[in-house]
Design a protein around this motif. Structure first.
Motif, mmCIF file in Angstrom:
data_model
loop_
_atom_site.group_PDB
_atom_site.id
_atom_site.type_symbol
_atom_site.label_atom_id
_atom_site.label_comp_id
_atom_site.label_asym_id
_atom_site.label_seq_id
_atom_site.Cartn_x
_atom_site.Cartn_y
_atom_site.Cartn_z
ATOM 1 N N ILE A 158 0.881 -1.171 0.000
ATOM 2 C CA ILE A 158 0.000 0.000 0.000
ATOM 3 C C ILE A 158 0.917 1.218 0.000
ATOM 4 O O ILE A 158 1.659 1.443 0.966
ATOM 5 C CB ILE A 158 -0.903 0.034 1.241
ATOM 6 C CG1 ILE A 158 -1.772 -1.224 1.326
ATOM 7 C CG2 ILE A 158 -1.785 1.289 1.219
ATOM 8 C CD1 ILE A 158 -2.559 -1.337 2.632
ATOM 9 N N VAL A 159 0.904 2.008 -1.067
ATOM 10 C CA VAL A 159 1.781 3.173 -1.155
ATOM 11 C C VAL A 159 1.333 4.234 -0.139
ATOM 12 O O VAL A 159 0.152 4.578 -0.058
ATOM 13 C CB VAL A 159 1.780 3.765 -2.577
ATOM 14 C CG1 VAL A 159 2.626 5.043 -2.621
ATOM 15 C CG2 VAL A 159 2.317 2.743 -3.577
ATOM 16 N N LEU A 160 2.300 4.745 0.633
ATOM 17 C CA LEU A 160 2.023 5.740 1.661
ATOM 18 C C LEU A 160 2.282 7.162 1.183
ATOM 19 O O LEU A 160 1.448 8.052 1.334
ATOM 20 C CB LEU A 160 2.885 5.465 2.898
ATOM 21 C CG LEU A 160 2.660 4.131 3.602
ATOM 22 C CD1 LEU A 160 3.730 3.914 4.661
ATOM 23 C CD2 LEU A 160 1.269 4.084 4.215
ATOM 24 N N PHE A 161 3.486 7.382 0.605
ATOM 25 C CA PHE A 161 3.844 8.725 0.154
ATOM 26 C C PHE A 161 5.097 8.654 -0.710
ATOM 27 O O PHE A 161 5.771 7.620 -0.771
ATOM 28 C CB PHE A 161 4.073 9.677 1.342
ATOM 29 C CG PHE A 161 5.071 9.181 2.359
ATOM 30 C CD1 PHE A 161 6.431 9.396 2.191
ATOM 31 C CD2 PHE A 161 4.646 8.523 3.506
ATOM 32 C CE1 PHE A 161 7.355 8.953 3.126
ATOM 33 C CE2 PHE A 161 5.564 8.072 4.457
ATOM 34 C CZ PHE A 161 6.916 8.294 4.267
ATOM 35 N N TYR A 162 5.382 9.775 -1.367
ATOM 36 C CA TYR A 162 6.582 9.895 -2.200
ATOM 37 C C TYR A 162 7.504 10.922 -1.554
ATOM 38 O O TYR A 162 7.164 12.100 -1.428
ATOM 39 C CB TYR A 162 6.215 10.304 -3.628
ATOM 40 C CG TYR A 162 5.430 9.242 -4.352
ATOM 41 C CD1 TYR A 162 6.071 8.159 -4.930
ATOM 42 C CD2 TYR A 162 4.037 9.296 -4.414
ATOM 43 C CE1 TYR A 162 5.361 7.151 -5.570
ATOM 44 C CE2 TYR A 162 3.319 8.299 -5.059
ATOM 45 C CZ TYR A 162 3.983 7.234 -5.631
ATOM 46 O OH TYR A 162 3.276 6.241 -6.250
ATOM 47 N N GLU A 163 8.676 10.457 -1.150
ATOM 48 C CA GLU A 163 9.629 11.270 -0.401
ATOM 49 C C GLU A 163 10.732 11.777 -1.331
ATOM 50 O O GLU A 163 11.437 10.994 -1.964
ATOM 51 C CB GLU A 163 10.219 10.429 0.727
ATOM 52 C CG GLU A 163 11.118 11.188 1.671
ATOM 53 C CD GLU A 163 11.697 10.297 2.756
ATOM 54 O OE1 GLU A 163 12.044 10.823 3.815
ATOM 55 O OE2 GLU A 163 11.820 9.070 2.525
ATOM 56 N N ILE A 282 -3.698 -3.164 9.140
ATOM 57 C CA ILE A 282 -2.721 -2.596 8.212
ATOM 58 C C ILE A 282 -3.311 -1.405 7.453
ATOM 59 O O ILE A 282 -2.680 -0.350 7.318
ATOM 60 C CB ILE A 282 -2.224 -3.679 7.229
ATOM 61 C CG1 ILE A 282 -1.336 -4.684 7.977
ATOM 62 C CG2 ILE A 282 -1.454 -3.062 6.064
ATOM 63 C CD1 ILE A 282 -0.980 -5.914 7.177
ATOM 64 N N GLU A 283 -4.534 -1.549 6.962
ATOM 65 C CA GLU A 283 -5.177 -0.456 6.228
ATOM 66 C C GLU A 283 -5.438 0.748 7.132
ATOM 67 O O GLU A 283 -5.288 1.897 6.707
ATOM 68 C CB GLU A 283 -6.484 -0.946 5.610
ATOM 69 C CG GLU A 283 -6.270 -1.905 4.438
ATOM 70 C CD GLU A 283 -7.564 -2.466 3.894
ATOM 71 O OE1 GLU A 283 -8.602 -2.369 4.596
ATOM 72 O OE2 GLU A 283 -7.552 -3.015 2.766
ATOM 73 N N ALA A 284 -5.792 0.482 8.390
ATOM 74 C CA ALA A 284 -6.020 1.576 9.340
ATOM 75 C C ALA A 284 -4.729 2.356 9.592
ATOM 76 O O ALA A 284 -4.721 3.595 9.605
ATOM 77 C CB ALA A 284 -6.578 1.026 10.649
ATOM 78 N N LEU A 285 -3.608 1.637 9.774
ATOM 79 C CA LEU A 285 -2.322 2.302 9.989
ATOM 80 C C LEU A 285 -1.872 3.046 8.740
ATOM 81 O O LEU A 285 -1.309 4.147 8.833
ATOM 82 C CB LEU A 285 -1.264 1.273 10.403
ATOM 83 C CG LEU A 285 -1.506 0.530 11.719
ATOM 84 C CD1 LEU A 285 -0.291 -0.311 12.089
ATOM 85 C CD2 LEU A 285 -1.836 1.491 12.840
ATOM 86 N N ALA A 286 -2.125 2.467 7.575
ATOM 87 C CA ALA A 286 -1.762 3.133 6.317
ATOM 88 C C ALA A 286 -2.483 4.475 6.195
ATOM 89 O O ALA A 286 -1.892 5.471 5.783
ATOM 90 C CB ALA A 286 -2.100 2.233 5.130
ATOM 91 N N ASN A 287 -3.748 4.513 6.568
ATOM 92 C CA ASN A 287 -4.520 5.756 6.481
ATOM 93 C C ASN A 287 -3.960 6.829 7.408
ATOM 94 O O ASN A 287 -3.854 8.004 7.031
ATOM 95 C CB ASN A 287 -5.994 5.492 6.820
ATOM 96 C CG ASN A 287 -6.715 4.743 5.722
ATOM 97 O OD1 ASN A 287 -6.331 4.812 4.553
ATOM 98 N ND2 ASN A 287 -7.755 4.005 6.083
ATOM 99 N N ILE A 288 -3.579 6.435 8.624
ATOM 100 C CA ILE A 288 -3.018 7.399 9.571
ATOM 101 C C ILE A 288 -1.671 7.925 9.086
ATOM 102 O O ILE A 288 -1.404 9.135 9.116
ATOM 103 C CB ILE A 288 -2.874 6.760 10.973
ATOM 104 C CG1 ILE A 288 -4.245 6.611 11.623
ATOM 105 C CG2 ILE A 288 -1.964 7.620 11.859
ATOM 106 C CD1 ILE A 288 -4.207 6.043 13.019
ATOM 107 N N ILE A 289 -0.801 7.023 8.630
ATOM 108 C CA ILE A 289 0.524 7.445 8.166
ATOM 109 C C ILE A 289 0.394 8.370 6.959
ATOM 110 O O ILE A 289 1.054 9.419 6.877
ATOM 111 C CB ILE A 289 1.391 6.214 7.822
ATOM 112 C CG1 ILE A 289 1.644 5.382 9.077
ATOM 113 C CG2 ILE A 289 2.730 6.659 7.214
ATOM 114 C CD1 ILE A 289 2.308 4.044 8.816
ATOM 115 N N HIS A 290 -0.461 7.991 6.016
ATOM 116 C CA HIS A 290 -0.648 8.809 4.810
ATOM 117 C C HIS A 290 -1.145 10.204 5.167
ATOM 118 O O HIS A 290 -0.599 11.218 4.689
ATOM 119 C CB HIS A 290 -1.642 8.121 3.879
ATOM 120 C CG HIS A 290 -1.956 8.927 2.652
ATOM 121 N ND1 HIS A 290 -1.125 8.967 1.551
ATOM 122 C CD2 HIS A 290 -3.001 9.753 2.355
ATOM 123 C CE1 HIS A 290 -1.649 9.766 0.637
ATOM 124 N NE2 HIS A 290 -2.781 10.256 1.103
#
Length: 312
Positions: A158-163, A282-290
């Motif tokens: 699941i892509v989070l962000f582009y750094e 995992i999806e819940a954590l992905a949403n918070i990190i994103h």
């Protein structure tokens, strides 16, 4: 026979030691040994050769443990499904994260995760990408935070962000923006083998892996802090990611140069192995990190066509 006994034999098989397995399962060695012995008696087999050091799993024991893993997995899925129906995110999740993002990402995301999910227990380890993918496949981790794409068909992401990636070091201060080709004219400092950012730097700038920074010095650095201190002393340059850049002092930020478009970025993702995935958590954590990280990134100032994902 119960699930606990199956978890015990899985732990002993993985750790090859009854004492370590007991510590991992948070029980006394006597309790763990007794429960395993009862299971062996019930099944009328010997699962472990206790005379060997480290403890060895017998041939029939290996077959039993493979079946035990399936039972434990399905047991966990039943629990996760019940939590899903109840709308809860709780329990334990084991996370592996690469060192080149850990020190700058974790302080930003741990607090909102724990505030949103107070019943969730996080177990976090800093590991290389190879170690993370291996432990995901073995069921020792539930998810990883790494640079992608990995080109591993067994791993999902699941892509989070582009750094955004940038350069620290002795670039001409008048020259605010540089091209990857220009870097080869300078001394290069790299992280040690095993760090994905090392490979990204090499590929981005078409560097030769055998290049040495100082004639009679071989440095296997495991952190950006070490590289930056060496550059301040000896000159040269290295590649750093945006979140680490944000932790630098104002003086050190003056030594950072940016790339001309297309801007090199590293794709940061959560990865997981489907058979062992705690997908709802995992999806819940992905949403918070994103939502926590993505809003302030430099890459948001550019069109997607102006970004170039650096390959590993």
């Amino acid at each position: 026979m119960n699930i606990q006994q199956l978890e015990y034999i899985i732990a002993v098989d993985r750790l090859k030691n009854f004492t370590k397995a007991a510590e991992y399962c948070n029980v006394t060695q006597a309790t763990l040994s007794t429960m395993i012995k009862k299971l062996e008696e019930e099944l009328e087999i010997i699962i472990f050769d206790r005379k060997k050091n480290p403890t060895a799993t017998t041939e029939i024991g290996m077959e039993t443990i493979e079946n035990a893993k399936k039972v434990v997995l399905h047991s966990q899925l039943l629990k996760d499904n019940a939590k899903k129906i109840n709308g809860k995110i709780e329990g334990k999740i084991r996370i592996g994260i690469i060192p080149t993002i850990a020190n700058s990402l974790l302080p930003k995301i741990i607090k909102p995760i724990l505030e949103n999910y107070p019943d969730l227990k996080l177990e976090i380890s800093e590991l290389t990408t190879n170690s993370i993918t291996k432990q995901l496949k073995e069921g020792q981790l539930d998810m990883g935070i790494v640079a992608t794409p990995l080109n591993d068909t067994e791993i999902e992401d699941i892509v989070l962000f582009y750094e955004t990636l940038m350069v620290y070091g002795d670039i001409d201060p008048v020259q605010n923006y540089i091209l990857p080709d220009e870097i080869r004219n300078h001394k290069i400092w790299l992280l040690e083998e095993g760090h994905c950012l090392r490979e990204q730097f090499i590929k981005l700038c078409s560097l030769k892996k055998k290049e040495k920074m100082v004639e009679n010095l071989k440095l296997e650095a495991s952190s950006f802090d070490t590289l930056l201190n060496m550059i301040d002393e000896f000159g040269g340059l290295t590649l750093i990611p945006e979140l680490y850049y944000n932790t630098l002092s104002s003086e050190r930020k003056k030594q950072v140069s940016f790339f001309n478009a297309p801007i090199p970025v590293r794709e940061m993702s959560i990865i997981y192995h489907r058979p062992y995935a705690k997908i709802r958590t995992i999806e819940a954590l992905a949403n918070i990190i994103h939502s926590t990280i993505n809003k302030d990134l430099i890459s948001n100032n550019y069109k997607k066509s102006e970004l170039a994902i650096t390959q590993i």
